[in-house]
Design an enzyme around this catalytic site. Structure first.
Site, PDB file in Angstrom:
ATOM      1  N   LYS A   1     -50.628  85.370 -37.991  1.00  0.00           N
ATOM      2  CA  LYS A   1     -49.736  85.816 -39.079  1.00  0.00           C
ATOM      3  C   LYS A   1     -50.064  85.019 -40.338  1.00  0.00           C
ATOM      4  O   LYS A   1     -49.462  83.968 -40.593  1.00  0.00           O
ATOM      5  CB  LYS A   1     -48.276  85.614 -38.653  1.00  0.00           C
TER       6      LYS A   1
ATOM      7  N   ARG B   1     -29.813  82.650 -49.077  1.00  0.00           N
ATOM      8  CA  ARG B   1     -29.939  84.052 -49.513  1.00  0.00           C
ATOM      9  C   ARG B   1     -28.563  84.701 -49.663  1.00  0.00           C
ATOM     10  O   ARG B   1     -28.342  85.492 -50.572  1.00  0.00           O
ATOM     11  CB  ARG B   1     -30.853  84.821 -48.553  1.00  0.00           C
TER      12      ARG B   1
ATOM     13  N   GLU C   1     -48.676  81.204 -37.356  1.00  0.00           N
ATOM     14  CA  GLU C   1     -48.428  81.483 -38.780  1.00  0.00           C
ATOM     15  C   GLU C   1     -48.753  80.290 -39.669  1.00  0.00           C
ATOM     16  O   GLU C   1     -47.909  79.417 -39.887  1.00  0.00           O
ATOM     17  CB  GLU C   1     -46.958  81.900 -38.991  1.00  0.00           C
TER      18      GLU C   1
HETATM   19  P1  13P Z   1     -41.615  86.636 -45.379  1.00  0.00           P
HETATM   20  O1  13P Z   1     -42.190  87.967 -45.044  1.00  0.00           O
HETATM   21  O2  13P Z   1     -40.328  86.706 -46.147  1.00  0.00           O
HETATM   22  O3  13P Z   1     -42.617  85.701 -45.988  1.00  0.00           O
HETATM   23  O4  13P Z   1     -41.183  85.962 -44.022  1.00  0.00           O
HETATM   24  C1  13P Z   1     -42.065  85.978 -42.981  1.00  0.00           C
HETATM   25  C2  13P Z   1     -41.735  84.871 -42.086  1.00  0.00           C
HETATM   26  O5  13P Z   1     -41.579  85.054 -40.904  1.00  0.00           O
HETATM   27  C3  13P Z   1     -41.626  83.518 -42.666  1.00  0.00           C
HETATM   28  O6  13P Z   1     -41.826  82.578 -41.681  1.00  0.00           O
END
Ligand code: 13P
Length: 340
Positions: A219, A33, A177
């Site tokens: 998540k 980034r 997640e």
């Molecule tokens: P983003 O919101 O950019 O998708 O990132 C969330 C995150 O924790 C990725 O693992």
């Protein structure tokens, strides 16, 4: 005792309409980034950027928890104050990403398996000592020709459940997640089918590993059409598809859902979160909140450009996105709030 502590932390992480800020990019992701904006890819520039984030004035008004990375949790402000102390002073709970990345999965071309279970018990104990009260592990599921496979979904769900169980034993709230990626031409319907299958499998594994659902946070991705799908549904249609998918798969005992942003624009991420709350907040058993990285950080990073003089403007942009998402939790965000 430990159970009550986990339940209390999970609730505190989504209290008062606040949400989570993910700043847990691995060094390679953070460098990528930076490279796009011509920012030097060094440890000191990464530290300066993280200092910018954690010292953003009034961040704690909108952000209840921040997800750090192994390099970042040990870093300090220029004046020597540890980042964890800065966060705690701002009323923000420190958390930590503990997976070691998504790697090519053996025998499953095009699919990934997240690694990091070896030695995790010891690492969790160390992170807890450093002040972390919650953790994060990301499994990645891609949609494409013939994928995802059952093998990939099951392996990632199993790893997520093993991780979550270890977190709870260590007294840390696991953020679970499973991310179905947006890349591709697939339709919203296909994303919905895959997300449903993934979440079903994840909760089956969480159950098998005896994870206490009251002491975790999910998540997930929102249910969205692929980035290059010609048909892009409206914000309300995305909200409906997302919540319907969650209603079919997520047990009531889970206290909170904190969406990832996944590469959506900042405005779309806020608008879609807002729509889920406008349409469903009073009907669903869990809180619908956010745990965004790019959709909170991106404008700030672009303003900063690695220059000290840009720090105040970048912090203002970061605070603004955090505020938009807090409003979205209340169903009070409006696209008209965006500056031109
Ligand atoms: P983003 O919101 O950019 O998708 O990132 C969330 C995150 O924790 C990725 O693992």
């Amino acid at each position: 005792m430990k159970s009550q502590k986990l339940i209390d932390t999970a609730r505190a992480l989504v209290a008062d309409d606040k949400g989570l800020l993910a700043m847990d990019e691995s060094n390679p992701t953070c460098n990528k980034r930076f490279a796009k904006l011509g920012i030097p890819q060094t440890e000191e520039f990464r530290r300066c950027y993280r200092e910018l984030i954690v010292t953003t004035p009034n961040l704690g008004e909108c952000i209840s928890g921040v997800i750090l990375y192994d390099e970042t949790i040990l870093q300090q402000k220029k004046d020597g104050t540890p980042f964890t102390e800065v966060l705690i002073d701002a009323g923000i709970i420190p958390g930590i990403k503990v997976d070691t990345g998504a790697k090519d999965m053996a025998n499953f071309p095009g699919e990934k398996i997240t690694e990091g279970l070896d030695g995790l018990r010891e690492r969790l104990a160390q992170y807890a000592q450093m002040g972390a009260r919650f953790a994060k592990w990301r499994g990645v599921i891609a949609i494409g020709d013939g994928i995802p496979t059952q093998g990939c979904i099951e392996a990632n769900a199993h790893a997520l459940a093993r991780y979550a169980a270890l977190c709870q034993v260590a007294g840390l709230v696991p953020i679970v997640e499973p991310e179905v990626l947006m890349d591709g031409e697939h339709t919203l319907k296909r994303c919905s089918e895959v997300t449903e299958e993934v979440l079903r499998t994840v909760f089956k594994q969480l159950n098998t590993q005896r994870v206490m659902l009251e002491g975790m946070i999910l998540k997930p991705n929102m249910v969205v059409p692929g980035l290059t799908c010609p048909k892009q549904e409206t914000v309300d249609e995305v909200a409906d598809a997302t919540v319907n998918c969650l209603l079919r798969t997520v047990p009531n005992a889970v206290p909170a859902i904190t969406f990832l942003s996944g590469g959506q624009s900042c405005e779309l991420a806020s608008a879609r979160l807002n729509a889920t709350n406008v349409r469903f907040k009073s009907q669903v058993p869990w809180v619908l909140a956010f745990s965004f990285a790019r959709a909170i950080q991106q404008p700030a990073l672009e303003i900063w450009q690695g220059q000290n003089t840009n720090v105040p403007a970048a912090q203002q942009a970061l605070y603004f996105r955090a505020k938009c998402n807090r409003l979205a939790r209340r169903g009070e965000y409006n696209i008209a709030m965006e500056k031109t």
